[in-house]
Design an enzyme around this catalytic site. Structure first.
Site, PDB file in Angstrom:
ATOM      1  N   TYR A 101       0.863  -1.196   0.000  1.00 46.10           N
ATOM      2  CA  TYR A 101       0.000   0.000   0.000  1.00 46.10           C
ATOM      3  C   TYR A 101       0.887   1.230   0.000  1.00 46.10           C
ATOM      4  O   TYR A 101       1.866   1.310   0.756  1.00 46.10           O
ATOM      5  CB  TYR A 101      -0.895   0.019   1.240  1.00 46.10           C
ATOM      6  CG  TYR A 101      -1.541   1.373   1.479  1.00 46.10           C
ATOM      7  CD1 TYR A 101      -2.758   1.692   0.885  1.00 46.10           C
ATOM      8  CD2 TYR A 101      -0.917   2.336   2.268  1.00 46.10           C
ATOM      9  CE1 TYR A 101      -3.344   2.938   1.087  1.00 46.10           C
ATOM     10  CE2 TYR A 101      -1.493   3.586   2.467  1.00 46.10           C
ATOM     11  CZ  TYR A 101      -2.703   3.880   1.869  1.00 46.10           C
ATOM     12  OH  TYR A 101      -3.280   5.112   2.048  1.00 46.10           O
ATOM     13  N   GLU A 189      -4.028   7.231  -3.579  1.00 42.74           N
ATOM     14  CA  GLU A 189      -3.658   5.933  -3.010  1.00 42.74           C
ATOM     15  C   GLU A 189      -3.527   4.869  -4.089  1.00 42.74           C
ATOM     16  O   GLU A 189      -4.196   4.940  -5.130  1.00 42.74           O
ATOM     17  CB  GLU A 189      -4.721   5.451  -2.010  1.00 42.74           C
ATOM     18  CG  GLU A 189      -4.913   6.316  -0.792  1.00 42.74           C
ATOM     19  CD  GLU A 189      -5.969   5.760   0.132  1.00 42.74           C
ATOM     20  OE1 GLU A 189      -5.931   6.095   1.334  1.00 42.74           O
ATOM     21  OE2 GLU A 189      -6.832   4.983  -0.335  1.00 42.74           O
TER      22      GLU A 189
END
Length: 380
Positions: A101, A189
């Protein structure tokens, strides 16, 4: 403005962040056509603004034409957490061995942007932050200077990314920060950032949310704006000029002021309910605006009750009360129970004006929220 995954990936790919080959499709035949062009296996991914698409059946893998057709028929037209799926992204499947991530957002507590990296990608990052906050490495950035290369390397190493991947992940994170800054974004993101069996790094998902107040500086996003409204409710919110976010619960929430609405959301959760939306009608809302807000919330089939939290300042309580009465009197039968809490300017006058045959009036916010949660439970 929340971009769809396919839109965000266009932005990322233009900035040279690696993404899988993909194409948008709106029909079953288009899905099959694009899958054959890209080459099997492919992923068929619902393009809606919700998390947990895979668990909800909104993402399916297809190894051949039959499976691609089945996936398209299953996903197109489905109701996914209250959103109807009318388009999917057909994307080349990634043979991966690890999921990371990376993200950039604003840390309002520190008053600075923060870059984040975790080796626990592919899952809800909010859950990771709550259950294992040490699994997310963070690095605050001075916006006057931007992200220095050493900061990107530091947060990647702090996250425990293997050395052989560190340079590639650092490069992606630096580019992501540049996109975040240049786009006036609130969030950027990649979850997951996949590591392939050949140690290549590919953005398998993409999130990019743009500050709507800065859109006038970004004509490049004009073509995306018409698709930003996910459904009729968000289209109505844009038309009415409301700050609106649809959530997964069944207690509709209307308030005048973001802080007031957030407080109401927290109390609904505290008393065991689930908020259905965030809807801020603004500080100067009058009767017509209140009518429009109720029309919006009543249009949400997930809503089982409504709590109206108004603090009179610029907005007078008697004006709000007139708006509520006007809206509700249009119905032969009130579609959802409505609980109203009025406080502040002309609140007493407002409570006297309210038609208590159409709404439940509570003097305290806690009492109003508890009553709305009870009504919602009774409707289930």
């Amino acid at each position: 403005m929340r971009l769809h995954e396919f839109q965000a990936k266009d932005v990322f790919a233009e900035a040279d962040i690696p993404t899988p080959p993909s194409a948008l499709a709106t029909t079953v035949d288009e899905v099959v056509e694009q899958a054959e062009r890209i080459g099997y296996p492919v992923a068929v991914k619902a393009q809606v603004h919700v998390g947990g698409r895979g668990k909800a059946g909104g993402i399916k893998l297809a190894e051949d034409e039959e499976e691609a057709r089945d996936a398209a028929e299953s996903i197109l037209g489905m109701d996914l957490k209250g959103y109807q799926v009318d388009k999917v992204l057909v994307e080349g499947a990634v043979d991966f061995k690890n999921e990371l991530y990376v993200g950039v957002t604003m840390d309002r507590g520190e008053g600075k942007p923060v870059a984040m990296v975790s080796t626990q990608g592919g899952v809800n990052i909010e859950e990771v932050a709550e259950e294992n906050p040490d699994a997310i490495a963070r690095e605050h950035i001075d916006p006057a200077f931007g992200m220095h290369p050493y900061q990107a390397r530091k947060v990647v190493y702090d996250a425990g990314v293997p050395k052989e991947l560190a340079r590639g992940v650092s490069s992606v994170l630096t580019t992501l920060y540049d996109i975040w800054e240049d786009s006036d974004a609130s969030d950027a993101e990649i979850n997951p950032l996949m590591v392939t069996t050949d140690d290549e790094i590919i953005a398998a998902d993409a999130v990019l949310n743009i500050d709507e107040d800065a859109l006038f500086r970004h004509p490049e996003f004009a073509e995306y704006e018409t698709e930003a409204a996910e459904n009729d409710l968000e289209a109505k919110a844009n038309e009415y000029g409301f700050d609106y976010v649809r959530l997964d619960g069944n207690v509709g929430i209307i308030g005048n002021g973001a802080g007031l609405v957030m407080t109401t959301l927290d109390l609904v959760d505290y008393y065991g309910g689930k908020p259905a939306n965030f809807l801020d009608i603004g500080g100067g809302a009058k009767a017509e605006r209140v009518t429009n807000a109720l029309d919006m919330v009543f249009s949400d089939e997930n809503v089982d009750s409504v709590v109206f939290n108004i603090f009179g300042g610029i907005t007078r309580g008697d004006e709000v009360a007139k708006g509520i009465n006007t809206a509700l009197e249009q119905f032969d039968e009130i579609p959802k129970p409505v609980v109203v809490r009025l406080a502040g300017t002309n609140a007493v006058e407002g409570r006297e004006i309210l038609n208590d045959e159409l709404v439940t009036v509570e003097e305290t916010l806690e009492g109003a929220v508890q009553r709305a949660v009870e009504y919602a439970e009774d409707e289930q």
